[in-house]
Design a protein around this motif. Structure first.
Motif, PDB file in Angstrom:
ATOM      1  N   ALA A 149       0.866  -1.170   0.000  1.00 28.05           N
ATOM      2  CA  ALA A 149       0.000   0.000   0.000  1.00 28.05           C
ATOM      3  C   ALA A 149       0.907   1.226   0.000  1.00 28.05           C
ATOM      4  CB  ALA A 149      -0.926   0.009   1.217  1.00 28.05           C
ATOM      5  N   GLY A 150       0.297   2.407  -0.037  1.00 28.32           N
ATOM      6  CA  GLY A 150       1.055   3.643   0.011  1.00 28.32           C
ATOM      7  C   GLY A 150       0.216   4.790   0.529  1.00 28.32           C
ATOM      8  N   ASP A 151       0.828   5.693   1.265  1.00 25.58           N
ATOM      9  CA  ASP A 151       0.157   6.896   1.761  1.00 25.58           C
ATOM     10  C   ASP A 151       0.969   8.121   1.363  1.00 25.58           C
ATOM     11  OD1 ASP A 151      -1.824   5.406   3.006  1.00 25.58           O
ATOM     12  OD2 ASP A 151      -0.719   5.270   4.893  1.00 25.58           O
ATOM     13  N   TYR A 152       0.290   9.235   1.184  1.00 24.37           N
ATOM     14  CA  TYR A 152       1.011  10.463   0.844  1.00 24.37           C
ATOM     15  C   TYR A 152       0.671  11.558   1.851  1.00 24.37           C
ATOM     16  CZ  TYR A 152      -3.285  12.587  -1.038  1.00 24.37           C
ATOM     17  OH  TYR A 152      -4.543  13.116  -1.174  1.00 24.37           O
ATOM     18  N   PHE A 153       1.606  12.473   2.013  1.00 21.17           N
ATOM     19  CA  PHE A 153       1.431  13.600   2.916  1.00 21.17           C
ATOM     20  C   PHE A 153       2.003  14.842   2.231  1.00 21.17           C
ATOM     21  CE2 PHE A 153       2.095   9.730   5.294  1.00 21.17           C
ATOM     22  CZ  PHE A 153       0.992   9.699   6.111  1.00 21.17           C
ATOM     23  N   ASN A 154       1.223  15.892   2.197  1.00 25.48           N
ATOM     24  CA  ASN A 154       1.649  17.140   1.560  1.00 25.48           C
ATOM     25  C   ASN A 154       1.986  18.192   2.602  1.00 25.48           C
ATOM     26  OD1 ASN A 154       1.347  16.117  -1.054  1.00 25.48           O
ATOM     27  ND2 ASN A 154      -0.836  16.650  -1.097  1.00 25.48           N
TER      28      ASN A 154
ATOM     29  N   ASN B 266       1.011  21.096   2.805  1.00 22.87           N
ATOM     30  CA  ASN B 266      -0.138  21.915   3.197  1.00 22.87           C
ATOM     31  C   ASN B 266      -1.074  21.203   4.173  1.00 22.87           C
ATOM     32  OD1 ASN B 266      -1.449  20.044   1.632  1.00 22.87           O
ATOM     33  ND2 ASN B 266      -2.078  21.475   0.011  1.00 22.87           N
ATOM     34  N   GLY B 267      -0.708  19.993   4.593  1.00 20.25           N
ATOM     35  CA  GLY B 267      -1.510  19.259   5.575  1.00 20.25           C
ATOM     36  C   GLY B 267      -2.438  18.233   4.971  1.00 20.25           C
ATOM     37  N   SER B 268      -2.619  18.248   3.648  1.00 18.44           N
ATOM     38  CA  SER B 268      -3.483  17.256   3.027  1.00 18.44           C
ATOM     39  C   SER B 268      -2.772  15.911   2.994  1.00 18.44           C
ATOM     40  CB  SER B 268      -3.868  17.691   1.610  1.00 18.44           C
ATOM     41  OG  SER B 268      -2.713  17.819   0.800  1.00 18.44           O
ATOM     42  N   CYS B 269      -3.548  14.849   2.991  1.00 15.55           N
ATOM     43  CA  CYS B 269      -2.960  13.517   3.010  1.00 15.55           C
ATOM     44  C   CYS B 269      -3.968  12.508   2.488  1.00 15.55           C
ATOM     45  CB  CYS B 269      -2.516  13.138   4.421  1.00 15.55           C
ATOM     46  SG  CYS B 269      -3.835  13.239   5.664  1.00 15.55           S
ATOM     47  N   GLY B 270      -3.495  11.338   2.175  1.00 13.65           N
ATOM     48  CA  GLY B 270      -4.367  10.277   1.674  1.00 13.65           C
ATOM     49  C   GLY B 270      -3.545   9.052   1.367  1.00 13.65           C
TER      50      GLY B 270
END
Length: 427
Positions: free
Chosen positions: A326-331, A333-337
């Motif tokens: 799996a994979g998760d992302y974090f930006n 600006n605080g957005s993530c998914g």
């Protein structure tokens, strides 16, 4: 910014045989974050569970202490059965002495009769014969008495020994119960501590809701559908940002799980998964808890490849395995998914020395585990899914199936406890 971890027991119940068909339900809850808290026990519930586990442990310690005292008493010489055994043994000793004397009386009477000469009178011979008859009768009576006394001695000794053995078994069982209660208590305490830590983190950090991103994909290639025990295989994990926006940090996640062919025996300790990337060329062990190193950034339409290596110990039995990715992302600006699901690539484990011949690559599984758990209270529990929480990324971890009183306190449905960690602790 936080990260998630997903542990083995979240999927172990979904193993099927003879072919492993494992997958995981969506890593994101379809409901809003406010409703997600229903999938895990609250701090208050975990406090009740911890208190119940502490009480169960205290009771087990007291029971062990009482069992030890009972064992000491049973091993003493002052119990009623021990006294009875001693008395029966004394009677048996006296009976043996009496029989020895009676047998000697027969020998003496026979010798006296044999010693009579031809000059002995009829009265003397009759008296000697009578004495021998009486001695023989006395010996018979003494032998019967000894047999009876010996039987009672054995019976009394057996009763005393049985009491002591039973006391020893009770004490051993009490020790095992104490060890189990201690394990339950420690698990409950750990779950409570982690929940409090999570609650503190949630209270101190803001951030946007994390969302599922189907265009962030993790694909495995080159993993054989059959892997022989005692060998290692290399394959590739490709993480692709198929969206139209760059992702500042992308964290790949991998996890391997295996069982024997029955699907009932966990052999995770015999399978080992490692990774290597452009930013970290050395082989790093996947510990089933943490992300691999971040891909920073992953531009729109770009991908990154991670080398993977699976090693199976030669002692591993034939069985089934699955590698989840799996994979998760974090930006910034605080957005993530992250990827909506864990993708499970199934493979079979062949016994050491087997020649599987040419085999196809492992394919993603299609079977989803049944996570609709019925709690002990009789009411149904909502399916337990790993979710990205409102304050950042998190994961479902099978922290404990709180046993005995602890399970009754929160219900069997509350087997997953969400734990969040800072992104800096992923390595």
């Amino acid at each position: 910014m936080k990260i998630r971890r997903i542990l083995a027991t979240a999927v172990a119940a979904a193993v099927t045989t003879p072919v492993l068909l494992l997958s995981v339900t969506s890593a994101f809850a379809e409901t809003k974050p406010a409703a997600q808290s229903q999938d895990k026990p609250s701090v208050a519930e975990l406090e009740l569970a911890a208190a119940a586990a502490q009480t169960a442990y205290d009771d087990a310690v007291a029971a062990q202490s009482a069992a030890y005292a009972a064992l000491e008493t049973a091993l003493s010489d002052t119990t009623p059965l021990a006294l009875a055994a001693a008395a029966a043994h004394a009677v048996a000793v006296d009976a043996a002495t009496a029989k020895t004397a009676a047998d000697q009386g027969v020998v003496d009477a026979q010798a006296a009769l044999d010693a009579l000469t031809d000059t002995a009178t009829d009265e003397e011979r009759t008296a000697a014969e009578t004495a021998l008859t009486d001695a023989q009768a006395a010996a018979t009576t003494a032998a019967e008495a000894k047999t009876d006394a010996d039987a009672k001695d054995v019976e009394a000794q057996d009763a005393c020994d049985d009491e002591r053995v039973a006391a020893a078994r009770t004490y051993e069982q009490a020790k095992k119960a104490t060890a189990a209660a201690l394990a339950d208590k420690e698990a409950a305490d750990e779950a409570l501590a982690e929940a409090k830590e999570e609650e503190a983190e949630e209270g101190g950090e803001g951030g946007e809701d994390c969302v599922p991103e189907s265009k962030l994909t993790t694909v495995v290639t080159g993993l054989p559908s059959t892997v022989v025990a005692g060998t290692k295989v290399k394959f590739n994990l490709r993480v692709t940002n198929g969206s139209d926006k760059a992702m500042d940090e992308v964290f790949p996640f991998a996890y391997v799980h295996a069982t024997d062919t029955s699907g009932l025996k966990d052999i995770d300790d015999l399978v080992h998964l490692q990774w290597s990337s452009a930013s970290n060329s050395g082989w790093q062990t996947v510990d089933n808890e943490h992300y691999m190193d971040a891909i920073s950034p992953l531009k729109a339409g770009a991908h990154a490849d991670i080398k993977m290596r699976l090693t199976i110990d030669a002692s591993a039995p034939a069985g089934n395995g699955v590698t989840f990715v799996a994979g998760d992302y974090f930006n910034d600006n605080g957005s993530c998914g992250g990827t909506p699901d864990l993708e499970g690539y199934e493979f079979m484990i062949a016994a050491a020395g087997t020649d599987p011949g040419d085999v196809d690559d492992a394919k993603p599984g299609t079977t989803k585990p049944n996570t609709d758990v019925q709690p002990q209270t009789g009411t149904s529990a909502s399916p337990v899914n790993g979710t990205l929480a409102s304050t950042g990324s998190s994961s479902a971890t099978s922290q404990l199936a709180l046993a005995s009183g602890a399970a009754l306190a929160i219900g069997a449905g509350a087997v997953f406890v969400v734990r969040r960690r800072k992104a800096g602790t992923h390595a």
